[in-house]
Design a protein around this motif. Structure first.
Motif, mmCIF file in Angstrom:
data_model
loop_
_atom_site.group_PDB
_atom_site.id
_atom_site.type_symbol
_atom_site.label_atom_id
_atom_site.label_comp_id
_atom_site.label_asym_id
_atom_site.label_seq_id
_atom_site.Cartn_x
_atom_site.Cartn_y
_atom_site.Cartn_z
ATOM 1 N N PRO A 8 0.829 -1.210 0.000
ATOM 2 C CA PRO A 8 0.000 0.000 0.000
ATOM 3 C C PRO A 8 0.860 1.255 0.000
ATOM 4 C CG PRO A 8 0.127 -0.900 2.211
ATOM 5 C CD PRO A 8 0.880 -1.847 1.330
ATOM 6 N N SER A 9 0.469 2.228 -0.759
ATOM 7 C CA SER A 9 1.208 3.493 -0.857
ATOM 8 C C SER A 9 0.230 4.589 -1.225
ATOM 9 C CB SER A 9 2.301 3.382 -1.926
ATOM 10 O OG SER A 9 2.678 4.651 -2.420
ATOM 11 N N ASP A 194 -10.777 1.767 -1.457
ATOM 12 C CA ASP A 194 -11.039 0.380 -1.063
ATOM 13 C C ASP A 194 -9.848 -0.519 -1.399
ATOM 14 O OD1 ASP A 194 -13.516 1.185 -0.182
ATOM 15 O OD2 ASP A 194 -14.611 0.411 -1.924
ATOM 16 N N ALA A 195 -9.232 -0.290 -2.565
ATOM 17 C CA ALA A 195 -8.080 -1.097 -2.970
ATOM 18 C C ALA A 195 -6.905 -0.866 -2.029
ATOM 19 C CB ALA A 195 -7.681 -0.752 -4.405
ATOM 20 N N PHE A 196 -6.732 0.381 -1.601
ATOM 21 C CA PHE A 196 -5.655 0.702 -0.661
ATOM 22 C C PHE A 196 -5.893 0.030 0.677
ATOM 23 C CE2 PHE A 196 -4.173 3.329 2.870
ATOM 24 C CZ PHE A 196 -2.819 3.394 2.596
ATOM 25 N N GLU A 197 -7.115 0.083 1.161
ATOM 26 C CA GLU A 197 -7.443 -0.542 2.448
ATOM 27 C C GLU A 197 -7.214 -2.056 2.388
ATOM 28 O OE1 GLU A 197 -9.502 1.173 5.489
ATOM 29 O OE2 GLU A 197 -7.726 2.182 4.713
ATOM 30 N N ALA A 198 -7.603 -2.669 1.274
ATOM 31 C CA ALA A 198 -7.431 -4.114 1.130
ATOM 32 C C ALA A 198 -5.957 -4.481 1.090
ATOM 33 C CB ALA A 198 -8.110 -4.582 -0.152
ATOM 34 N N ALA A 199 -5.152 -3.672 0.396
ATOM 35 C CA ALA A 199 -3.714 -3.939 0.320
ATOM 36 C C ALA A 199 -3.064 -3.785 1.689
ATOM 37 C CB ALA A 199 -3.056 -2.968 -0.689
ATOM 38 N N GLY A 200 -3.560 -2.823 2.462
ATOM 39 C CA GLY A 200 -3.033 -2.625 3.812
ATOM 40 C C GLY A 200 -3.294 -3.819 4.715
#
Length: 204
Positions: A8-9, A194-200
């Motif tokens: 995540p970035s 949502d994609a960032f949260e999932a990657a985190g």
């Protein structure tokens, strides 16, 4: 065009969101941290920055610079000197202050057991209060970070500041909270949040 990112970035998330917003096609490749020290990656990118946008022979790093490059012809840039200067002014604040502040907060919260999180979150709230109060005041006088219109500054700012909502750190700042709500409705925001949260969660 090709965009190399790390997840995540927030910087990568910002650029990917903006690519969708301006409807530009781009190949996206996620890279491992070890890749950034290889000679091939460092060609045209001597500091190993991520994200990095490659367009033909051109390589551009730093999310704010990439946004400026992508915005040409697709996103209305301020035409008057004052508005343009306000956006550039925020770019400096973003790099020197905002990203540093959110990173420090998450380092403090993550590096403790769950039982200590409430006290750490309270400490973070005090740590960020002076800066958040300035943005709270700014957003009491104007709709967006750099003025009355949506600019590149907003794509950068909200991708940092919205993280603080997860810990209730924006609860005392109604103008910032209202601003985030407005930005959540901008095309592509929710998908990339949502994609960032999932990657985190995957990287925990």
């Amino acid at each position: 065009m090709k965009l190399e990112i790390r997840n995540p970035s927030q910087a990568s998330r910002t650029v990917m969101w903006f690519l969708e917003y301006v409807e530009k096609d781009c190949e996206v490749e996620e890279i491992e941290p070890s890749e950034t020290t290889k000679e091939e990656f460092l060609q045209g990118n001597p500091f190993g920055c991520v994200p990095v946008l490659t367009d033909g022979d051109v390589k551009i790093t730093q999310s704010s610079a990439i946004l400026e490059y992508l915005a040409e012809g697709k996103f209305p840039m301020p035409t008057d000197a004052v508005s343009s200067a306000r956006v550039t002014e925020y770019f400096g604040v973003h790099c020197s202050l905002v990203t540093k502040l959110t990173t420090e907060c998450f380092d403090i919260i993550k590096a403790c057991p769950a039982s200590e999180q409430p006290s750490r979150i309270e400490a973070c709230g005090k740590h960020v209060s002076a800066i958040l109060k300035r943005f709270e005041d700014t957003l009491s006088r104007q709709h967006y970070v750099a003025g009355e219109d949506l600019t590149l500054a907003d794509f950068l700012f909200v991708c940092e500041i919205d993280q603080l909502q997860n810990f209730g750190l924006l609860d005392a700042y109604p103008n910032i909270t209202a601003y985030v709500t407005v930005m959540e409705k901008v095309k592509g925001y929710q998908k990339h949040f949502d994609a960032f949260e999932a990657a985190g969660k995957e990287n925990k």
